[in-house]
Motif scaffolding. Structure first.
Motif, PDB file in Angstrom:
ATOM      1  N   THR A 162       0.866  -1.172   0.000  1.00  0.00           N
ATOM      2  CA  THR A 162       0.000   0.000   0.000  1.00  0.00           C
ATOM      3  C   THR A 162       0.911   1.232   0.000  1.00  0.00           C
ATOM      4  O   THR A 162       2.120   1.112   0.222  1.00  0.00           O
ATOM      5  N   PRO A 163       0.376   2.430  -0.241  1.00  0.00           N
ATOM      6  CA  PRO A 163       1.246   3.606  -0.352  1.00  0.00           C
ATOM      7  C   PRO A 163       1.886   4.055   0.961  1.00  0.00           C
ATOM      8  O   PRO A 163       2.815   4.876   0.930  1.00  0.00           O
ATOM      9  N   GLU A 190       1.041  -1.208  -6.356  1.00  0.00           N
ATOM     10  CA  GLU A 190       0.529  -0.369  -5.276  1.00  0.00           C
ATOM     11  C   GLU A 190      -0.967  -0.626  -5.159  1.00  0.00           C
ATOM     12  O   GLU A 190      -1.747  -0.221  -6.018  1.00  0.00           O
ATOM     13  N   SER A 193      -4.569   2.283  -3.784  1.00  0.00           N
ATOM     14  CA  SER A 193      -3.889   3.538  -4.135  1.00  0.00           C
ATOM     15  C   SER A 193      -4.728   4.768  -3.834  1.00  0.00           C
ATOM     16  O   SER A 193      -4.223   5.771  -3.315  1.00  0.00           O
ATOM     17  N   TYR A 194      -6.011   4.696  -4.178  1.00  0.00           N
ATOM     18  CA  TYR A 194      -6.875   5.864  -3.993  1.00  0.00           C
ATOM     19  C   TYR A 194      -8.327   5.411  -4.015  1.00  0.00           C
ATOM     20  O   TYR A 194      -8.649   4.278  -4.390  1.00  0.00           O
ATOM     21  N   PHE A 205      -6.605  10.043  -1.607  1.00  0.00           N
ATOM     22  CA  PHE A 205      -5.470   9.173  -1.332  1.00  0.00           C
ATOM     23  C   PHE A 205      -5.461   8.826   0.164  1.00  0.00           C
ATOM     24  O   PHE A 205      -4.836   9.509   0.976  1.00  0.00           O
ATOM     25  N   LYS A 209       0.085   9.273  -1.011  1.00  0.00           N
ATOM     26  CA  LYS A 209       0.117   9.430  -2.461  1.00  0.00           C
ATOM     27  C   LYS A 209       1.507   9.144  -3.011  1.00  0.00           C
ATOM     28  O   LYS A 209       2.517   9.577  -2.438  1.00  0.00           O
ATOM     29  N   ASP A 210       1.544   8.383  -4.114  1.00  0.00           N
ATOM     30  CA  ASP A 210       2.773   8.122  -4.871  1.00  0.00           C
ATOM     31  C   ASP A 210       3.796   7.279  -4.112  1.00  0.00           C
ATOM     32  O   ASP A 210       4.966   7.218  -4.501  1.00  0.00           O
ATOM     33  N   SER A 226      -1.316   0.434 -10.252  1.00  0.00           N
ATOM     34  CA  SER A 226      -1.913   1.104  -9.088  1.00  0.00           C
ATOM     35  C   SER A 226      -3.382   0.693  -9.045  1.00  0.00           C
ATOM     36  O   SER A 226      -4.135   0.990  -9.980  1.00  0.00           O
TER      37      SER A 226
END
Length: 290
Positions: A162-163, A190, A193-194, A205, A209-210, A226
């Motif tokens: 996960t992020p 990932e 992601s969102y 997010f 994020k990222d 993602s």
């Protein structure tokens, strides 16, 4: 794909299986089994012959997620003895400790017994001719991971995170573990992601994020996919209908289908590596592994 370039000497290839793909994470609860199940089914939907081995012996959730409730049959082979016949769901051949246990019976085993189960799932299951055998690994960097690396040539590993930082910390450990046992890491997925709420197009997010992109860049590997958070992913897992089957037009399903094609492309670009099957086959029969 980051590869050590080490040959698969001393490992025993699984009869009929062209490529073994390990799906792993350093941490539980990140959706590793969801990724493994949807990757396997997506590859099958694209026309490949696919098997799914549930190597998460302590938490075998694959049968539930694939909608399997029956027990596997056993066939007697004149040379190998008893072989399990894998069950089939959504075009994928499946084997799991979950189909061998009664109800909620726990597995309370030490390392040597785990090694034995991984060996049997590799060499005592009649997998048939497969293009890919996707292996759902348990969390962490323990006995099962080492046993798989020791027993069979693995074409590559897909890492799931996960992020959030606490997840990525453990994935970094998993990456270095695969590097030590000479298994190429194909990249990072990932998950979660969102989230896009109903009635708006804004992405939220929830876990950062990222993170996956940054992790992949630091490790020198690819961000493979993602995967968004949508309720139907969970619903499909509970109902035994992976999201790529339950809601094929969803954003998550599209991400999983794309992941499968990226993985297949990377596998197709791998150089051929020699596999020493004579000596290692004898070791499998004797139960001895260096």
């Amino acid at each position: 794909m980051k590869s050590t370039g080490q040959p698969n000497i001393g490992k025993c290839a699984i009869d009929g299986v062209k490529h073994v793909i390990a799906v792993s994470s350093g941490k539980g609860g990140v959706g590793k089994s969801t990724v493994a199940v949807n990757l396997a089914v997506s590859l099958a939907l694209d026309g490949a012959r696919v098997g799914l081995m549930d190597a998460d012996v302590y938490g075998p959730n694959v049968p539930t997620m694939m909608g399997i409730i029956e027990r596997p049959k056993i066939e007697m082979d004149p040379e190998k003895g008893e072989l399990f016949i894998p069950l089939t769901a959504h075009g994928v051949s499946v084997m799991s400790m979950g189909v061998l246990l009664e109800g909620d019976q726990p597995v309370v085993w030490r390392g040597p017994m785990l090694h034995s189960v991984v060996s049997q799932f590799c060499h005592r299951v009649k997998w048939g001719e497969l293009d890919y055998l996707v292996v759902d690994m348990p969390p962490g960097t323990g006995d099962v991971q080492l046993s798989l690396a020791q027993l069979v040539p693995v074409s590559g590993a897909v890492l799931v995170s996960t992020p959030q930082e606490v997840s990525m910390q453990d994935v970094r450990k998993a990456f270095h573990m695969f590097d030590k046992v000479h298994i190429p890491v194909m990249g990072v997925v990932e998950n979660m992601s969102y989230f896009t709420c109903d009635g708006c197009d804004k992405k939220h997010f929830l876990f950062g994020k990222d993170g996956g992109r940054v992790l992949a860049e630091k490790l020198g590997i690819k961000l493979l996919a993602s995967i968004p958070v949508i309720p139907s992913v969970r619903e499909g897992g509970d109902e035994g209908k992976p999201i790529v089957v339950l809601d094929a037009q969803s954003e998550a399903a599209s991400a999983f289908r794309s992941l499968a094609r990226v993985v297949a492309k990377q596998i197709s670009e791998l150089p051929n590596k020699s596999v020493d099957t004579s000596q290692s086959a004898q070791l499998v029969q004797m139960g001895r592994f260096d």
